[in-house]
Write a protein that holds these residues in place. Structure first.
Motif, mmCIF file in Angstrom:
data_model
loop_
_atom_site.group_PDB
_atom_site.id
_atom_site.type_symbol
_atom_site.label_atom_id
_atom_site.label_comp_id
_atom_site.label_asym_id
_atom_site.label_seq_id
_atom_site.Cartn_x
_atom_site.Cartn_y
_atom_site.Cartn_z
ATOM 1 N N TRP A 176 44.227 6.633 48.738
ATOM 2 C CA TRP A 176 43.520 5.531 48.524
ATOM 3 C C TRP A 176 42.082 5.801 48.806
ATOM 4 O O TRP A 176 41.179 5.276 47.891
ATOM 5 C CB TRP A 176 43.977 4.384 49.231
ATOM 6 N N GLN A 177 41.674 6.258 49.936
ATOM 7 C CA GLN A 177 40.240 6.429 50.328
ATOM 8 C C GLN A 177 39.499 7.428 49.092
ATOM 9 O O GLN A 177 38.565 7.249 48.886
ATOM 10 C CB GLN A 177 39.954 6.810 51.671
ATOM 11 N N ARG A 233 39.019 5.980 46.035
ATOM 12 C CA ARG A 233 37.907 5.016 46.026
ATOM 13 C C ARG A 233 36.406 5.936 45.635
ATOM 14 O O ARG A 233 35.636 5.680 45.149
ATOM 15 C CB ARG A 233 37.874 4.365 47.332
ATOM 16 N N ARG A 267 33.525 5.825 43.003
ATOM 17 C CA ARG A 267 32.365 5.304 43.107
ATOM 18 C C ARG A 267 31.098 6.254 42.845
ATOM 19 O O ARG A 267 30.153 5.925 42.438
ATOM 20 C CB ARG A 267 32.366 4.816 44.368
#
Length: 459
Positions: free
Chosen positions: A368-369, A372, A376
């Motif tokens: 998940w990180q 992200r 971004r």
């Protein structure tokens, strides 16, 4: 000469670390991946080089390394909890002697994964760690690729630098790692600054990728074939010409078929006939035993708890009746003390449900990180904002390949993969700091590459 060369190479790195302590971190990654103490037989084999590099890496950071930009992230907290839980289960293990032996290297791998993010505070350091991981694993891969290309492959007979089948040199493990580092190779080829991208870097990179693809063939590891297929699907996300990519991959696969040995086809054929493969049948039986064991021992049995298993299963045996037909009869087989052959069931049997939940949380949070970060940073156009999103994607793909491969082999604590998780933790912390109000205000001056590692905490 090989022994002397390894000794002098390690000694040179340790000496250079007196000026740049971060080099000791790279030295430990090199030793932990390649295991030169197992390759050499005199100087290197007699010295605790891994422990020396481990202590040097920590001592150098504590005493001489700049600490600006170092942060302790949430995943590091989870890894610390997992480390503590492993210590508890080891103290109460079903087989104390065997558990203590495994604990000797597992705790170092976990501690180093927790520690590594504290040292990665610059772009140059990220790249140095990725290059060390790729090139060190690449040394094993190139060795295996050359032997495979010259006809030296085969299940259980592709010996690399050492004459054993453990750690990174275990056939399924090196097949998984070889495929997992391909995204990192591609990232280094495009975004590298230590070796600026030119035709020489690209030629070496593609040759190394070719060697990585050869490893599942040379080892005849079914897991490697599955990992390669998964990576091929994952890379559809980032390629611009998807139909051309699919067509090229299919053409290369068809061109390779005539060169594959018959033993490879027979080995891969068991993927469809797992019920007639004794290895696969044993694994299923072990997994069923592990679930029953975890239900009665929810806190786990400590390292190597599988030594207590015992089970019976039926295996079909085909017998020819003299014509073109064959008869199938089922024979009872009894087995005991069989390894888990799956990281998921390894964690479940050894660390119980709490340990498995922690392990899944750590990996799920990492995926998940990285997603992200990729979303971004992928559209940013700043001069030093082009490498973060591709690195996150490469680390994410490498982790997914590992997770797929780990379903069929007991590599829950594999040091190389824990190092990759450490790089993920560092990248997440670095990007959070860069996006914070303070990080946005701090714009370090442009410094030469040799100075950047110490002078520019956000670059």
């Amino acid at each position: 000469m090989i022994d002397l060369g390894l000794f002098l190479f390690i000694a040179a790195f340790l000496a250079l670390g007196l000026r740049r302590p971060f080099l000791w971190v790279l030295t430990y990654i090199y030793i932990d991946t390649l295991a030169p103490q197992d390759i050499g037989w005199r100087f290197v084999a007699a010295l605790p080089v891994s422990l020396i590099a481990f202590c040097a890496a920590f001592g150098g950071w504590l005493l001489a390394d700049p600490k600006h930009g170092a942060r302790f992230g949430f995943r590091q907290v989870l890894l610390t909890i997992l480390l503590a839980w492993c210590a508890v289960t080891t103290a109460n293990a079903d087989f104390p002697a065997a558990a203590a032996m495994k604990w000797e290297w597992v705790w170092k791998a976990l501690v180093f994964a927790i520690f590594l993010p504290l040292t990665l505070t610059t772009r140059l350091r990220f790249e140095a760690v990725v290059l060390t991981m790729v090139l060190t694993a690449g040394a094993i891969v190139i060795d295996g690729g050359i032997k495979t290309a010259t006809g030296g492959g085969g299940y259980g007979v592709l010996y690399l630098f050492v004459q054993n089948n453990t750690g990174m040199y275990e056939s399924s493990t090196i097949a998984t790692v070889a495929i997992a580092i391909i995204p990192l190779i591609l990232w280094a080829m495009k975004h590298g600054t230590v070796f600026p991208p030119d035709w020489r870097v690209k030629l070496f990179g593609y040759a190394l990728i070719f060697s990585c693809v050869l490893i599942p063939i040379g080892t005849e590891a079914r897991t490697g074939l599955l990992c390669l297929a998964v990576l091929g699907v994952l890379m559809l996300r980032d390629v611009k010409r998807r139909f051309l990519y699919i067509g090229g991959a299919a053409m290369l696969g068809l061109m390779a078929l005539p060169f594959l040995p018959q033993s490879y086809y027979e080995r891969m054929g068991t993927l469809e006939t797992h019920d007639e493969d004794r290895s696969a049948s044993t694994r299923v039986a072990v997994w069923e035993w592990t679930i029953d064991y975890a239900n009665s021992h929810p806190m786990g049995g400590g390292f190597d708890a599988y030594r207590g298993n015992s089970f019976s299963y039926k295996l079909p045996v085909r017998t020819a009746d003299g014509g073109n037909t064959s008869a199938v009869r089922y024979e009872d087989h009894t087995d005991k003390a069989r390894a888990y052959h799956s990281a998921v069931f390894e964690m479940l049997g050894e660390q119980g449900w709490p340990g498995l939940m922690l392990w899944l949380w750590i990996h799920g949070l990492g995926l998940w990180q990285m997603e992200r970060i990729r979303r971004r940073w992928r559209k940013r156009a700043g001069a030093d904002e082009q490498w973060q999103a591709p690195l996150a994607g490469a680390l994410q793909f490498g982790q997914i390949v590992y997770l797929v491969g780990s379903l069929f082999q007991g590599i829950a604590y594999q040091p190389f993969i824990l190092t990759l998780l450490g790089v993920q933790c560092a990248l997440w912390t670095w990007c959070k700091l860069a996006d914070s109000p303070r990080g946005k205000r701090v714009r370090p001056r442009v410094a030469p590459l040799a100075v950047t590692a110490e002078a520019a905490p956000l670059r």
